[in-house]
Design an enzyme around this catalytic site. Structure first.
Site, PDB file in Angstrom:
ATOM      1  N   PRO A 102       0.832  -1.211   0.000  1.00  0.00           N
ATOM      2  CA  PRO A 102       0.000   0.000   0.000  1.00  0.00           C
ATOM      3  C   PRO A 102       0.867   1.262   0.000  1.00  0.00           C
ATOM      4  O   PRO A 102       1.930   1.297   0.633  1.00  0.00           O
ATOM      5  CB  PRO A 102      -0.792  -0.111   1.304  1.00  0.00           C
ATOM      6  CG  PRO A 102      -0.765  -1.557   1.649  1.00  0.00           C
ATOM      7  CD  PRO A 102       0.536  -2.087   1.140  1.00  0.00           C
ATOM      8  N   ALA A 129       1.616   4.594   3.418  1.00  0.00           N
ATOM      9  CA  ALA A 129       1.141   3.976   4.657  1.00  0.00           C
ATOM     10  C   ALA A 129       2.298   3.711   5.616  1.00  0.00           C
ATOM     11  O   ALA A 129       2.141   3.029   6.615  1.00  0.00           O
ATOM     12  CB  ALA A 129       0.418   2.676   4.333  1.00  0.00           C
ATOM     13  N   GLY A 130       3.485   4.244   5.307  1.00  0.00           N
ATOM     14  CA  GLY A 130       4.645   4.008   6.171  1.00  0.00           C
ATOM     15  C   GLY A 130       5.268   2.643   5.961  1.00  0.00           C
ATOM     16  O   GLY A 130       6.050   2.179   6.778  1.00  0.00           O
ATOM     17  N   LEU A 131       4.929   1.981   4.835  1.00  0.00           N
ATOM     18  CA  LEU A 131       5.454   0.631   4.604  1.00  0.00           C
ATOM     19  C   LEU A 131       6.635   0.622   3.627  1.00  0.00           C
ATOM     20  O   LEU A 131       7.087  -0.431   3.208  1.00  0.00           O
ATOM     21  CB  LEU A 131       4.343  -0.291   4.086  1.00  0.00           C
ATOM     22  CG  LEU A 131       3.198  -0.546   5.079  1.00  0.00           C
ATOM     23  CD1 LEU A 131       2.106  -1.389   4.432  1.00  0.00           C
ATOM     24  CD2 LEU A 131       3.707  -1.255   6.328  1.00  0.00           C
ATOM     25  N   GLY A 132       7.115   1.796   3.280  1.00  0.00           N
ATOM     26  CA  GLY A 132       8.321   1.890   2.456  1.00  0.00           C
ATOM     27  C   GLY A 132       8.099   1.502   1.005  1.00  0.00           C
ATOM     28  O   GLY A 132       8.992   0.963   0.357  1.00  0.00           O
ATOM     29  N   SER A 133       6.905   1.795   0.478  1.00  0.00           N
ATOM     30  CA  SER A 133       6.604   1.367  -0.892  1.00  0.00           C
ATOM     31  C   SER A 133       7.546   2.016  -1.917  1.00  0.00           C
ATOM     32  O   SER A 133       8.055   1.339  -2.821  1.00  0.00           O
ATOM     33  CB  SER A 133       5.124   1.632  -1.182  1.00  0.00           C
ATOM     34  OG  SER A 133       4.944   2.479  -2.253  1.00  0.00           O
ATOM     35  N   ALA A 172      10.601   3.164  -1.552  1.00  0.00           N
ATOM     36  CA  ALA A 172      11.976   2.644  -1.444  1.00  0.00           C
ATOM     37  C   ALA A 172      12.058   1.242  -2.025  1.00  0.00           C
ATOM     38  O   ALA A 172      13.032   0.884  -2.695  1.00  0.00           O
ATOM     39  CB  ALA A 172      12.421   2.628   0.015  1.00  0.00           C
ATOM     40  N   ASP A 194      14.333   2.748   5.042  1.00  0.00           N
ATOM     41  CA  ASP A 194      13.485   2.072   4.052  1.00  0.00           C
ATOM     42  C   ASP A 194      14.304   1.408   2.944  1.00  0.00           C
ATOM     43  O   ASP A 194      14.071   0.242   2.613  1.00  0.00           O
ATOM     44  CB  ASP A 194      12.485   3.066   3.425  1.00  0.00           C
ATOM     45  CG  ASP A 194      11.452   3.564   4.431  1.00  0.00           C
ATOM     46  OD1 ASP A 194      11.675   3.403   5.644  1.00  0.00           O
ATOM     47  OD2 ASP A 194      10.423   4.104   3.998  1.00  0.00           O
TER      48      ASP A 194
HETATM   49  O1  PMV Z   1       5.602   6.397   8.958  1.00  0.00           O
HETATM   50  P1  PMV Z   1       6.972   6.455   8.362  1.00  0.00           P
HETATM   51  O2  PMV Z   1       7.447   5.185   7.704  1.00  0.00           O
HETATM   52  O3  PMV Z   1       7.149   7.663   7.513  1.00  0.00           O
HETATM   53  O4  PMV Z   1       7.982   6.528   9.575  1.00  0.00           O
HETATM   54  C1  PMV Z   1       8.377   7.685  10.210  1.00  0.00           C
HETATM   55  C2  PMV Z   1       9.361   7.345  11.277  1.00  0.00           C
HETATM   56  C3  PMV Z   1       9.772   8.527  12.153  1.00  0.00           C
HETATM   57  O5  PMV Z   1      10.631   7.994  13.139  1.00  0.00           O
HETATM   58  C4  PMV Z   1       8.579   9.151  12.811  1.00  0.00           C
HETATM   59  C5  PMV Z   1      10.492   9.595  11.343  1.00  0.00           C
HETATM   60  C6  PMV Z   1      11.863   9.199  10.846  1.00  0.00           C
HETATM   61  O6  PMV Z   1      12.359   9.882   9.919  1.00  0.00           O
HETATM   62  O7  PMV Z   1      12.490   8.266  11.365  1.00  0.00           O
END
Ligand code: PMV
Length: 322
Positions: free
Chosen positions: A99, A102-106, A108, A150
């Site tokens: 996805p 969503a913070g899953l590194g898509s 990268a 990522d």
């Molecule tokens: O939600 P993401 O994958 O963008 O993670 C952010 C992680 C933080 O620690 C909040 C920011 C960072 O640059 O490490």
């Protein structure tokens, strides 16, 4: 034809605290993006995303001639590979199961798979460090100042500890029975806004929050031991504590708390916010005994739910006859 794939990531422990020099742990998930490179009639490189329905064209100097809002950052990869050898015409197809946003590194994961696939197509044999470095340059265009977590996880797979810009790999072999269930609140988040909010709170209450940061540092060090020993129960408990620390620094909200508690009530060993918070996703840790129940309970509330296990594998490349 060359096909490459690379995994998604999730932050298991230590997000936000990592911004001020504490360690964080990220792991690779068995959800991947795939990049296919094949011959193409024209003297250009055509890149198409099947997920986005977008297309861009790059010339053989690595310069974009047809732009696409979401694909243009990847032109950095072609620009960098042009320093190794002459670029070759190609048709490149991207299809990702990760996805987006969503913070899953898509992004990268796609950058790593694209670098690996196209460099092999050019006849180069880049090592993993070079692939990760090139993908990082493309990530800079997407995210401004990314930590490097990522692209490292997407390249090497497994688990990493990230601290003050240094990356150390950790052994996750003993977590092969674990399931990670990711549930999305449906609330859009901005990593940048969340990071700024936390930093402001820290400045205002430093004498209090410094102890929360210290607690996170100790928690991550304790977690490394349990990851390497495969102690899932303790890891679940530490995830719950980590969630409490993230609430303390102000990145939780009702929608996240609801998902965290739904997962725990359904039998997860632990659950927490993952990544920036203030929206986005939670992760829950389960074994096969509870995974179906946790997944079903979360599905009743979340925007979407993804069941994953950990991936030892990073980027994979293979050659195929047409
Ligand atoms: O939600 P993401 O994958 O963008 O993670 C952010 C992680 C933080 O620690 C909040 C920011 C960072 O640059 O490490």
């Amino acid at each position: 034809m060359i096909i490459a794939s690379a995994p998604a990531k999730t932050i298991l422990f230590g997000e936000h605290f990592v911004v001020k020099g504490c360690p964080a742990i990220a792991i690779a998930l068995n959800v991947r993006s795939n990049v296919k490179v094949s011959e193409h009639g024209d003297l250009s490189i055509k890149v198409k995303s099947l997920n986005l329905g977008e297309e861009m064209i790059v010339d053989l100097n690595g310069k974009p001639v047809k732009l696409s809002p979401n694909l243009t950052p990847y032109t950095k990869i072609f620009e960098m590979l042009a320093n190794y050898c002459n670029l070759k015409q190609a048709y490149i197809e991207i299809k990702s199961d990760i996805p987006i946003a969503a913070g899953l590194g898509s992004s990268a994961s796609i950058a790593v798979a694209l670098t690996a696939a196209y460099s092999r197509y050019l006849g180069l044999s880049l090592n993993l460090d070079e692939i990760s470095r090139i993908a990082y340059e493309s990530e800079k265009i997407v995210h401004g100042k990314p930590s490097g977590i990522d692209n490292s996880i997407a390249t090497y797979g497994g688990g990493i500890v990230f601290e003050k810009g240094n990356i150390r790999r950790i052994n996750i072999d003993k977590l092969s029975e674990a399931f990670i269930i990711i549930a999305n609140t449906g609330v859009e988040r901005s990593t940048r806004d969340a990071v700024l909010k936390v930093l402001r709170l820290y400045d205002k209450y430093e004498s209090i929050l410094m102890h929360v940061y210290e607690a996170s540092r100790n928690l991550v060090n304790e977690a490394i031991k349990h990851i390497e020993e495969g102690n899932l129960r303790e890891l679940g408990e530490l995830m719950n504590i980590n969630h409490g620390l993230l609430s303390a620094i102000g990145v939780s909200m009702l929608e996240l708390e609801e998902l965290v508690y739904i997962a725990r009530k359904a039998g997860a060993l632990g659950s927490k916010i993952t990544g920036a918070g203030l929206g986005g996703c939670i992760i829950a840790l389960s074994t096969k005994d509870s995974v179906e129940k946790v997944e079903k309970a979360l599905k009743a509330k979340a925007k979407w739910v993804l069941k994953a296990s950990l991936s030892m594998d990073g980027v994979r490349v293979m050659e195929k006859e047409h």
